[in-house]
Design a protein around this motif. Structure first.
Motif, PDB file in Angstrom:
ATOM      1  N   VAL A  57       0.854  -1.187   0.000  1.00 35.26           N
ATOM      2  CA  VAL A  57       0.000   0.000   0.000  1.00 35.26           C
ATOM      3  C   VAL A  57       0.890   1.237   0.000  1.00 35.26           C
ATOM      4  O   VAL A  57       1.902   1.301   0.694  1.00 35.26           O
ATOM      5  CB  VAL A  57      -0.933  -0.001   1.241  1.00 35.26           C
ATOM      6  N   GLY A  58       0.522   2.208  -0.833  1.00 35.06           N
ATOM      7  CA  GLY A  58       1.281   3.440  -0.959  1.00 35.06           C
ATOM      8  C   GLY A  58       2.290   3.419  -2.090  1.00 35.06           C
ATOM      9  O   GLY A  58       2.793   4.466  -2.490  1.00 35.06           O
ATOM     10  N   TRP A  59       2.593   2.231  -2.596  1.00 32.45           N
ATOM     11  CA  TRP A  59       3.546   2.131  -3.703  1.00 32.45           C
ATOM     12  C   TRP A  59       2.825   2.460  -5.011  1.00 32.45           C
ATOM     13  O   TRP A  59       1.595   2.415  -5.092  1.00 32.45           O
ATOM     14  CB  TRP A  59       4.131   0.734  -3.774  1.00 32.45           C
ATOM     15  N   THR A  60       3.599   2.759  -6.018  1.00 29.79           N
ATOM     16  CA  THR A  60       3.042   2.990  -7.345  1.00 29.79           C
ATOM     17  C   THR A  60       3.407   1.821  -8.248  1.00 29.79           C
ATOM     18  O   THR A  60       4.420   1.147  -8.044  1.00 29.79           O
ATOM     19  CB  THR A  60       3.560   4.298  -7.974  1.00 29.79           C
ATOM     20  N   VAL A  61       2.551   1.579  -9.213  1.00 35.08           N
ATOM     21  CA  VAL A  61       2.825   0.545 -10.208  1.00 35.08           C
ATOM     22  C   VAL A  61       2.738   1.167 -11.597  1.00 35.08           C
ATOM     23  O   VAL A  61       1.918   2.051 -11.831  1.00 35.08           O
ATOM     24  CB  VAL A  61       1.864  -0.666 -10.103  1.00 35.08           C
ATOM     25  N   ALA A  83       6.644  -2.406  -9.783  1.00 35.86           N
ATOM     26  CA  ALA A  83       6.285  -1.748  -8.529  1.00 35.86           C
ATOM     27  C   ALA A  83       7.416  -0.815  -8.118  1.00 35.86           C
ATOM     28  O   ALA A  83       8.590  -1.134  -8.302  1.00 35.86           O
ATOM     29  CB  ALA A  83       6.055  -2.789  -7.438  1.00 35.86           C
ATOM     30  N   GLU A  84       7.023   0.333  -7.542  1.00 36.49           N
ATOM     31  CA  GLU A  84       8.033   1.293  -7.083  1.00 36.49           C
ATOM     32  C   GLU A  84       7.681   1.784  -5.687  1.00 36.49           C
ATOM     33  O   GLU A  84       6.564   2.224  -5.430  1.00 36.49           O
ATOM     34  CB  GLU A  84       8.101   2.489  -8.026  1.00 36.49           C
ATOM     35  N   GLY A  89      12.539   4.961  -4.215  1.00 37.06           N
ATOM     36  CA  GLY A  89      12.769   4.856  -5.654  1.00 37.06           C
ATOM     37  C   GLY A  89      13.078   3.443  -6.112  1.00 37.06           C
ATOM     38  O   GLY A  89      13.247   3.198  -7.301  1.00 37.06           O
ATOM     39  N   GLU A  90      13.138   2.497  -5.166  1.00 37.72           N
ATOM     40  CA  GLU A  90      13.411   1.098  -5.514  1.00 37.72           C
ATOM     41  C   GLU A  90      12.286   0.559  -6.391  1.00 37.72           C
ATOM     42  O   GLU A  90      11.108   0.765  -6.118  1.00 37.72           O
ATOM     43  CB  GLU A  90      13.505   0.260  -4.244  1.00 37.72           C
ATOM     44  N   LYS A  91      12.666  -0.148  -7.473  1.00 40.09           N
ATOM     45  CA  LYS A  91      11.695  -0.728  -8.401  1.00 40.09           C
ATOM     46  C   LYS A  91      11.967  -2.211  -8.569  1.00 40.09           C
ATOM     47  O   LYS A  91      13.122  -2.643  -8.508  1.00 40.09           O
ATOM     48  CB  LYS A  91      11.786  -0.067  -9.779  1.00 40.09           C
TER      49      LYS A  91
END
Length: 157
Positions: A57-61, A83-84, A89-91
């Protein structure tokens, strides 16, 4: 296509609900298929759906899709979901899948799609793999029905 995982998109362990990710995959791939053929498309199948890693939750895809192969009225579309963590900034690759779409007319009849222009060796190799998957998918469609017979509504199991 970019999305953020909100609490309403999460499962009991605070990660993205797989069904929500599948919805986004279906939409992203439908856009690619429709842009290719400039027709209405419908989802025919989803293959090789793999959840490689959780998305919190809160991460961007970010979803990237592309038409891999075209046949007479159908197209195979591949998608990757990255996922980021927005704080670091980890992906990482979170999900991948292959979907088949069929182009249809306003009355629901299958209609022809334009051929895919294959320009690189990698695109030609991906197309050949897609042709093999299509053969396997069509063969499996006719022979893999026993499992449907054991799933009965109201059977309690």
């Amino acid at each position: 296509m970019t999305q953020m995982i909100l609490p309403s998109d999460a499962n009991a362990v605070n990660s993205a609900f797989g069904g929500k990710v599948m919805e986004w995959i279906d939409i992203c791939c439908a856009v690619a298929a429709q842009r290719h053929c400039r027709q209405v498309v419908v989802t025919a199948s989803m293959d090789d759906l793999h959840f490689h890693a959780p998305i919190k939750v809160g991460w961007t895809v970010t979803l990237h899709s592309r038409v891999i192969a075209t046949f007479r009225t159908s197209m195979e579309v591949g998608v990757t979901v990255t996922a980021e963590n927005p704080l670091t900034g980890e992906k990482h690759m979170a999900t991948s899948a292959l979907l088949t779409f069929v182009a249809v007319s306003a009355t629901g009849q299958r209609i022809a799609v334009p051929p895919l222009e294959l320009e690189t060796d990698a695109e030609r190799a991906a197309f050949r793999e897609a042709e093999e998957r299509r053969k396997e998918r069509l063969a499996r469609k006719q022979t893999s029905l026993a499992w449907q017979k054991v799933i009965r509504p109201g059977a309690g199991g």
